[in-house]
Design a protein around this motif. Structure first.
Motif, mmCIF file in Angstrom:
data_model
loop_
_atom_site.group_PDB
_atom_site.id
_atom_site.type_symbol
_atom_site.label_atom_id
_atom_site.label_comp_id
_atom_site.label_asym_id
_atom_site.label_seq_id
_atom_site.Cartn_x
_atom_site.Cartn_y
_atom_site.Cartn_z
ATOM 1 N N LEU A 1 0.822 -1.211 0.000
ATOM 2 C CA LEU A 1 0.000 0.000 0.000
ATOM 3 C C LEU A 1 0.855 1.260 0.000
ATOM 4 N N ALA B 1 -3.461 -0.931 -5.408
ATOM 5 C CA ALA B 1 -3.479 0.397 -4.787
ATOM 6 C C ALA B 1 -2.940 1.449 -5.754
ATOM 7 N N TYR C 1 -9.332 5.275 1.681
ATOM 8 C CA TYR C 1 -9.478 4.127 2.567
ATOM 9 C C TYR C 1 -10.033 2.923 1.802
ATOM 10 N N TYR D 1 -7.456 1.398 -0.471
ATOM 11 C CA TYR D 1 -6.496 0.604 0.304
ATOM 12 C C TYR D 1 -7.134 -0.692 0.797
ATOM 13 N N LEU D 2 -8.382 -0.618 1.219
ATOM 14 C CA LEU D 2 -9.090 -1.806 1.698
ATOM 15 C C LEU D 2 -9.200 -2.845 0.593
ATOM 16 N N PRO E 1 -5.064 -0.774 5.881
ATOM 17 C CA PRO E 1 -5.529 0.489 5.299
ATOM 18 C C PRO E 1 -5.463 1.660 6.287
#
Length: 188
Positions: free
Chosen positions: A52, A98, A109, A112-113, A170
Motif C-alpha cells: 500500500l 493500490a 481508505y 487501500y481496503l 488500510p
C-alpha cells in the motif's frame, strides 16, 4: 539519467523489509494435526502495508522480509524461497491494485481496503496450494486427501490473519501517509 527509484524510496523499501522481518516474530504458533504448524501472526499487516505504501515494489519488501525471517528459523528455512514468492505476491498485488486505484478519484481508505483484500486473497491461494502439495502430495506419497485435510486445518488461523491484515493495513497506510505528507515526503 534519472533513476526510477529515489534514494528516499529505496530507504523506505529497506525499512519496510525490516518491518516485515520483525513483525514475523509477533506470532503465536499453533500445532495442527496435519501439515505441520499454523500461526497467528502480525506479519501479514506489514506485508500488505508495504504494498500500500510503496506500490508494486512493496512486494519485494514483503517477500524479502518474510524469507529472511524463514532463514532464521530452522523449521521454515527450507521453504524460504516459497515464502518469498507467496508473501511477495501479497505485497505485489496489494501494491499494484493500490497504485492503479489511487490514480482515480475517490476515498483512499476504500482503495487501500480493496487492495489489501486482493493481496490477502493472492497470498492465501498460494499458501493453500503450498500446504496441499507439501502436506499431501509430497509428504504422503501422493495422498490428496491428506493435502486437503492440511488445508482445512489451517483455514481458521488464515481467516484471522487475513482479517487483521485487511482491517489494520488500510488504517496504518492512511496514518503513515498523513505523517509523511506533514514531513514533506510522498511516494506516489
Amino acid at each position: 539519467m534519472k533513476s526510477r527509484y529515489s534514494t528516499q524510496k529505496l530507504a523506505v523499501l529497506g525499512l519496510m523489509t525490516a518491518l516485515v522481518f520483525a513483525s514475523n516474530y509477533a506470532r503465536i504458533i499453533l500445532p495442527v494435526s496435519i501439515g505441520g504448524n499454523t500461526a497467528f501472526t502480525l506479519a501479514n499487516i506489514a506485508c500488505c502495508l508495504s504494498g500500500l505504501m510503496l506500490g508494486p515494489i512493496g512486494g519485494l519488501a514483503s517477500g524479502l522480509g518474510s524469507a529472511l525471517y524463514d532463514l532464521t528459523n530452522p523449521l521454515y528455512a527450507a521453504e524460504c524461497w516459497i515464502t518469498f514468492i507467496n508473501k511477495g505476491a501479497m505485497g505485489l498485488i496489494a501494491g499494484l491494485v493500490a497504485y492503479q486505484l489511487l490514480k482515480k478519484d475517490g476515498h483512499r481508505y476504500y482503495k487501500y481496503l480493496f487492495a489489501a483484500i486482493l493481496g490477502c486473497v493472492a497470498y492465501y491461494i498460494l499458501y493453500f496450494l503450498k500446504t496441499f502439495f507439501i502436506a499431501g502430495l509430497f509428504a504422503a506419497d501422493g495422498n490428496a486427501a491428506l493435502g486437503i485435510a492440511a488445508v482445512i486445518s489451517k483455514i481458521p488461523a488464515s481467516i484471522f490473519n487475513a482479517a487483521i491484515a485487511i482491517i489494520a493495513s488500510p488504517y496504518l497506510a492512511l496514518a503513515l501517509e498523513k505523517a509523511l505528507h506533514r514531513a514533506g515526503l510522498q511516494f506516489e
